[in-house]
Structure formats: structure tokens, C-alpha cells
Design a protein around this motif. Sequence first.
Motif, short mmCIF file in Angstrom:
data_model
loop_
_atom_site.label_atom_id
_atom_site.label_comp_id
_atom_site.label_asym_id
_atom_site.label_seq_id
_atom_site.Cartn_x
_atom_site.Cartn_y
_atom_site.Cartn_z
N SER A 216 -5.73 -3.74 7.48
CA SER A 216 -6.80 -2.89 7.48
C SER A 216 -6.67 -2.31 8.74
CB SER A 216 -8.30 -3.83 8.12
OG SER A 216 -8.43 -2.38 8.36
N ASP A 219 -4.38 0.03 8.99
CA ASP A 219 -4.35 1.91 8.23
C ASP A 219 -3.97 1.56 6.23
OD1 ASP A 219 -5.93 3.10 9.54
OD2 ASP A 219 -3.10 3.38 10.63
N ARG A 220 -4.14 -0.33 6.23
CA ARG A 220 -4.04 -0.31 4.54
C ARG A 220 -5.22 -1.10 4.29
NH1 ARG A 220 1.61 -3.55 5.18
NH2 ARG A 220 1.69 -3.35 3.03
N GLU A 221 -6.36 0.54 4.08
CA GLU A 221 -7.04 0.31 3.93
C GLU A 221 -7.39 -0.57 2.58
OE1 GLU A 221 -9.68 0.24 6.04
OE2 GLU A 221 -8.32 1.00 7.33
N ARG A 245 -13.27 -2.12 9.04
CA ARG A 245 -12.90 -0.46 8.98
C ARG A 245 -13.52 0.20 10.46
NH1 ARG A 245 -14.57 0.94 4.43
NH2 ARG A 245 -12.99 0.56 3.59
N GLU A 249 -11.80 0.40 13.85
CA GLU A 249 -11.73 2.20 14.15
C GLU A 249 -12.02 1.64 16.47
OE1 GLU A 249 -11.08 5.03 13.50
OE2 GLU A 249 -9.92 4.79 11.12
N LYS A 252 -8.17 0.94 17.72
CA LYS A 252 -7.36 2.09 18.00
C LYS A 252 -7.47 3.25 19.70
CE LYS A 252 -6.10 2.30 13.04
NZ LYS A 252 -6.24 3.09 12.06
#
Length: 477
Positions: A216, A219-221, A245, A249, A252
Amino acid sequence: MTHAPGTTGAQHPALPADSPGPHSRRLGLIAVVATFGGLLFGYDTGVINGALAPMKDDLGLTAFTEGFVVSILIFGAAIGALVGGRLSDRYGRRHNILMLAAIFALGTIGCVLAPSWQVLALFRFILGLAVGGASATVPVYLAEVSPYERRGSLVTRNEVMIVSGQFAAFVINAIIFQLWGEHDSVWRFMLLVAVAPAILLFVGMLRMPESPRWLSSQDRESEALAVLKQVRSPERAEAEMAEVRALAEEEKLAQTGGWADLAVPWIRRLLLIGIGLGVFQQFTGINSIMYYGSQLLEDAGFSAEAAILGNTLFGLASVLGISVGILVMNRVNRRTMLLGGFGLTTSFHLLVGLAALLMPDNSVKPHALLVFAVLFVFSMQGTIGPLVWLLLAEIFPLKIRSFAMGVCVFCLWMANAGVAFGFPPVVSSVGIAPTFFIFAGLGVFALIFIATSVPETRGVTLEQFEDTFKAAHAEKG
């Protein structure tokens, strides 16, 4: 001190229950395979205990080179923990464990074939890199694939494998020495045994998934959700993925990930707590027993043969202690177990010291010291040993989890090295009693540190703990 909510172990209200099913068996298999890294950790740190005497004769080791060959693995482990954490954050937990399995095999074979102490030391250092990397990576991997309700018991399995590896090294050394003890190179057979679990770890991890939380963060959800569905019920996987997730966020935006994050007060606070936990774990003196148990018992009055037998009791006490600890890990709060553990170990330090100081020199005295030392090992391995590794895997934000783990385990290994180097000369110069009184004093400082600084993590998800701790401490500095 503000603690995370949910410390009673109640079900997290936002997540469906972790119901049993095929995903539970899959999670169990992942834990078994990954903890072969812990088994290798334990075997490679314990095997030198029995291999050193024939190794010394075969390679002509002096007192200096003997100490160098033994200690070089510890320094390699410190570096391996620091570097391994960064590699794990960059390339993934599974990738790192695969690489470590290969390094374990390379280092072992190099030690077995070493023609001189210099070559042996080089490959012992390489083995140390793998030991340290495994100590920083495997607990994080297990924590990130586990549901929070089972996180304690699953992460603690790695500590079970570590102490089992040490115990196995003591027993296998004794068996091999009985079979081939007349051969100068018998120590090579003792070391060679470690190749088998290294191969099993590599082959097994080829079929294991990557950490969903690391996926995650990259960004490999879809891949992260697919992994969660392997180890959770479908409903639980979807709900847990939403939490992962959302937190990813936030991280980041916070640009977490490395040394720069130490400027953030709440992250710096967590790192200092982690370092304190690692250092105080080693300042219990557990590895003074695991490395020098036979020497300690001889100093206490046992014959050489009786001391070797007594040393195996330390290994057995480790395995029994961690077995009891894992049964209660998810039923008792982390802080409560830590305070109880340090209370017990400090008490047994005092009893060892008082017995050595006050008891007359007769046949009862060495046996009393053995009993108190065995109870110390049992208490430590049933509480402090596994809990520190578990807390280090739980308390850090996702983006710096392996990096911070690496820093803390580096400090842990350096404290280990300090105890390993300091114990023999301190015992030689001041005796057993003052040495254990020093350990008792350090235990008192550890109790104060835990009571005032260490947060509770039981009964909450990794994401919920992070959110709560950040809210409670962001403004405190």
C-alpha cells in the motif's frame, strides 16, 4: 502518560471479527516460513558456544583471535539491522527475507570451509549481517500481515524460533561432539547444520506474499488487497484495507520515511522509546548467560562437565519461558507484562548476587546460583524478550517502520556487544555478586523508563495506535 485506547483487547469497532477459515491456515503457514529467519538467528548466535573449543585447536586461535571471531558476528548484526531496515523499506519485506536467506547460506558455507581464522572471521561477519537483518525484518513482516487480535502471538513466534535455535545449537553441538569429537574439524559439522534452514527459508519465501502494508505504501493497492484476502475473510480484508489506505495517504502528506522524520517530535519520541526498549532488554544480561553460561557455572563452583549440562538448562528455560509467554501474550497488556518481567528479572539478579555474596562455599551454593539463574532466564524469555521485539514491530509509522526498527535493533546489538565484552572481565575483577547487583540496578532504571515512557499497543490496529499516539504527542515535543 496517554495510552492508546482499546487496551483491554476489545474488538476494534470499525472492523469485522477475524473469523477462522482457510485464510487462517494461510497466515499460519506464512508465520512458520518467515520465522525460519529467527531459527537461523538463534542457531548462528548459539552454535559458537560448543564449537569454540575444537575451533580454537583446529585454527590455532589465541585469546585475542578467539574473542575477535566470537564478537565479529555481533558487530555484523548491528550493521545488518541498520542496513536491513532501510533495504526492507525500499524493496519490501519479502524481498529482504529472500536476500537474507541467501546471505545466511553463503556465510555458513564460508565459515565451514574457512582455512584460517581470518577467513572465518570474514564469513562470521557476513553471517552477522544476515542475523541483524533478520532481527529487523521478520518481526515487521509478521506484524504487518497479522490481524491485530493475533499480532502478539504471531510476532512472538519469531522469538520462539530464536530461542529454539539457540537450544537446538546446544543440543546438536553435544550430539555431534559425541559422534565425531575426535576429529579436529568437528566444529565445521556443527556450523554446517545451519545451511538446511537457510534453504528452507529461501524456498518457502518464494511462495509467500509481500506485506500488504508495504504494498500500500508503494501505491500497489490491488496487490495489497489481494494479499489481505489471502490472510483475512473478504469482509475483514476490505475494511482493513480502507484503514491502511487512509493512513498511507496521511503519511504521504507528512513525507515520512527516514532521518528527516526525527525532526518531528512524536516520531523522535517513538524512536527514543524503541531504542530504550532494545538497550534495556540487553542490559538484563540475558546474553551473558547464553554466551558464557558454562563459564559462569564453573566460576560458581561446578565442575566443567556439570557446567556444560547446566548450560543446556538455560536453553531449555528459554524455550519453556517463551512458550508460556506466547500463551498469555494476547491476554495481558504489554506494559503490564514488561513491568512484571523486569520486576522478576531484577529480583532474580538480586537473589543471584546475594547467594554468591552470603552463602558459604559448599555444594549447595552452586546449585542455588543455577536455580536462580535458570529462573531469571525463564522470566526474561517469557516476558521481556518477546515483548520488546513485538513492541518494536508495532509502534512505528508505516513509512519508517523498518528504518526505525533497524536503528533500534542496531542499538540493541551494540548493547549486546557491550554486555558480551564486559561480562567476563567484570566477573573476573569484581566477582559474581557485584556483577549481578549492577544488572539489578539497571533493572530499576528499566522499570522507571517503562512506567513513564512506554505506550500500550495491545487491542488496537497498527494504524489506530499511530493515529492516537500522534494526536496525543504531536504538540508535546
